[in-house]
Design a protein around this motif. Structure first.
Motif, short mmCIF file in Angstrom:
data_model
loop_
_atom_site.label_atom_id
_atom_site.label_comp_id
_atom_site.label_asym_id
_atom_site.label_seq_id
_atom_site.Cartn_x
_atom_site.Cartn_y
_atom_site.Cartn_z
N PHE A 1 42.11 50.24 57.40
CA PHE A 1 42.37 49.93 56.10
C PHE A 1 41.51 49.77 54.69
O PHE A 1 42.23 49.41 53.57
N SER B 1 48.08 57.47 53.23
CA SER B 1 46.96 57.07 54.44
C SER B 1 45.34 58.50 54.08
O SER B 1 46.38 59.15 52.86
N THR C 1 41.78 47.45 49.76
CA THR C 1 42.91 47.42 51.01
C THR C 1 43.40 48.62 50.71
O THR C 1 44.55 48.05 49.67
N ARG C 2 43.79 49.08 51.36
CA ARG C 2 45.31 50.03 51.68
C ARG C 2 46.92 49.32 52.57
O ARG C 2 46.09 48.67 53.75
#
Length: 473
Positions: free
Chosen positions: A377, A416, A411-412
């Protein structure tokens, strides 16, 4: 960190800039070289017979110097610094394909005794702000035709620039933005009059004036990692009276940019006492309000259409409530990304591979565009770094000339796809600050300009409505 952790490394290509809406070959990686070669993206907006009209407000003893600085923009200048990156300035007309003229009143001199008034005043910052703003209102109401007002605040007044919660620069911007006919301003200090590299001064000031007058110097080339139809929203928070007994979290600002880096608008929200100033996180309902408002602004400017996808940037972690609020506003979790952009303590240099027992060599700072995946992520992205792709000869070039670049940590929290799809737009949007002659800024404009508005609304009571981002450049 475990010993067997293997970091994945990718180098993103330097994003291309477009200088024409119709000619696909009018592209360049260096924003200034592209302007010199192709002219601005919006060259059709100001034809060769048109002119950008600038009015100057300055102290009585510097009014002529400011007028001379604006006349200087018509002339060529050779770079005396950053020659790897900075091209010769060809003159405003050659670079922007239009003219730059003094407005009808040419220049406005502030009262000759203003220095004495400021020295005698118990509230000199307020007096200075009110004097300048009064002149802006007067010239606006006088019927003078102008596109941008240049305001000179000399260094000798610097002790008056901030006091008692008032920032004179920010107050001027906020005042001009709230007029019935908003005025776009360029605030100058003494440096442009004396800086040794006149090419740098002229590129920076000319680009800012062109953009503030409504022009678009360049856009990002869409496609690849810049998905057409995506809108990027930057959030920033502000706290009034930080550390004081009346500390209050009052602001959530969103700055919207489209997939080509075009500026949409600021939106400011005041949640008053609804949020704990010690822990400024939004509830799902508050985040839904923020993002819904941003999407409404987008629809108003695009004949009711919605963007294809949306990316939300901020510098603090997203809570589950904030992510849920984004999903509620967008209506689905599909085509939605929530990304934190933080500044960790990492640094980076390039390492030459060696054989045998030789020690590794560290020949230069790490390259801009390096992306190191930390986990599923998150990743480190070097927005600052060696930028040979933006030089004439492909030579090493580190803006600032020294130091070891620090990356951004991305940072996700929602979304997606490959992390390159998260990082590419951040790299590209770092090139879209028209108020600079640098090849990039340390943060994408989504965050950079949201920070500007958050800073201003901490001390200025701006009505909660959309604002053209050029008003705060």
């Amino acid at each position: 960190m475990t010993d067997n952790l293997l970091l994945s490394h990718t180098r993103l290509a330097e994003p291309l800039l477009s200088f024409s809406p119709t000619d696909a070959s009018a592209v360049h990686r260096n924003p200034l070289a592209g302007l010199r070669q192709f002219g601005p993206h919006s060259s059709a907006l100001f034809g060769p017979e048109d002119a950008i009209r600038v009015l100057a407000i300055a102290p009585a003893d510097t009014a002529d110097k400011v007028a001379g600085l604006l006349r200087e923009l018509r002339d060529e200048a050779q770079p005396r610094e950053r020659r790897e990156y900075l091209p010769p300035f060809p003159g405003f007309n050659a670079a922007f394909r239009t003219h730059l003229y003094a407005a009808g009143q040419r220049r406005v001199a502030l009262p000759g005794d203003l220095d004495a008034q400021l020295a005698a005043s118990s509230t000199p910052a307020r007096l200075l702000a009110d004097t300048v703003c009064g002149e802006i209102r007067r010239v606006r109401d006088s019927g003078s035709s102008f596109d941008v007002v240049v305001v000179h605040l000399p260094e000798r007044w610097s002790r008056y620039f901030t006091a008692d919660g008032l920032d004179v620069h920010d107050h001027i911007k906020a005042f001009a933005a709230q007029l019935n006919e908003p005025v776009r301003t360029q605030v100058l200090n003494d440096q442009p009059m004396s800086y040794h590299c006149r090419a740098s001064v002229r590129w920076r000031l000319a680009s800012a004036l062109y953009a503030k007058a409504g022009g678009v110097p360049y856009k990002l080339v869409t496609g690849g990692l810049m998905n057409p139809g995506t809108v990027y929203v930057g959030l920033a928070y502000g706290v009034r009276e930080p550390g004081g007994p009346d500390q209050q979290f009052v602001v959530c600002c969103s700055q919207m940019f489209d997939s080509a880096g075009g500026g949409l608008e600021f939106v400011a929200h005041d949640f008053g006492n609804e949020v704990d100033a010690r822990n400024p996180l939004l509830s799902a309902e508050q985040m839904r309000t923020v993002l819904s408002r941003a999407l409404d602004v987008y629809a108003d400017r695009h004949a009711g259409r919605r963007p294809v996808s949306i990316v939300v940037h901020k510098q603090t972690d997203f809570t589950s409530d904030e992510v849920n609020g984004c999903i509620q506003a967008w209506g689905t979790a599909d085509n939605l990304s929530c990304v934190t952009i933080a500044t960790p303590a990492w640094r980076g240099v390039e390492v030459e591979s060696v054989t045998g027992s030789g020690a590794p060599k560290f020949p230069y700072a790490t390259s801009r565009g390096n992306l190191v995946q930390l986990d599923e992520f998150s990743a480190l992205l070097w927005v600052a770094g060696n930028s040979p792709a933006m030089t004439a000869g492909g030579r090493n070039y580190l803006p600032g000339g020294k130091g070891t670049p620090r990356p951004l940590q991305l940072t996700r929290w929602a979304g997606s796809g490959p992390l390159e799809e998260m990082a590419g737009p951040v790299l590209a949007l770092s090139k879209m600050d028209f108020n600079s002659d640098s090849p990039y800024t340390s943060l994408p404009v989504t965050i950079r300009y949201a920070q500007v508005l958050a800073r201003i609304v901490k001390t200025e009571n701006l009505p909660a409505r959309p604002y053209d981002f050029r008003l705060f450049m």
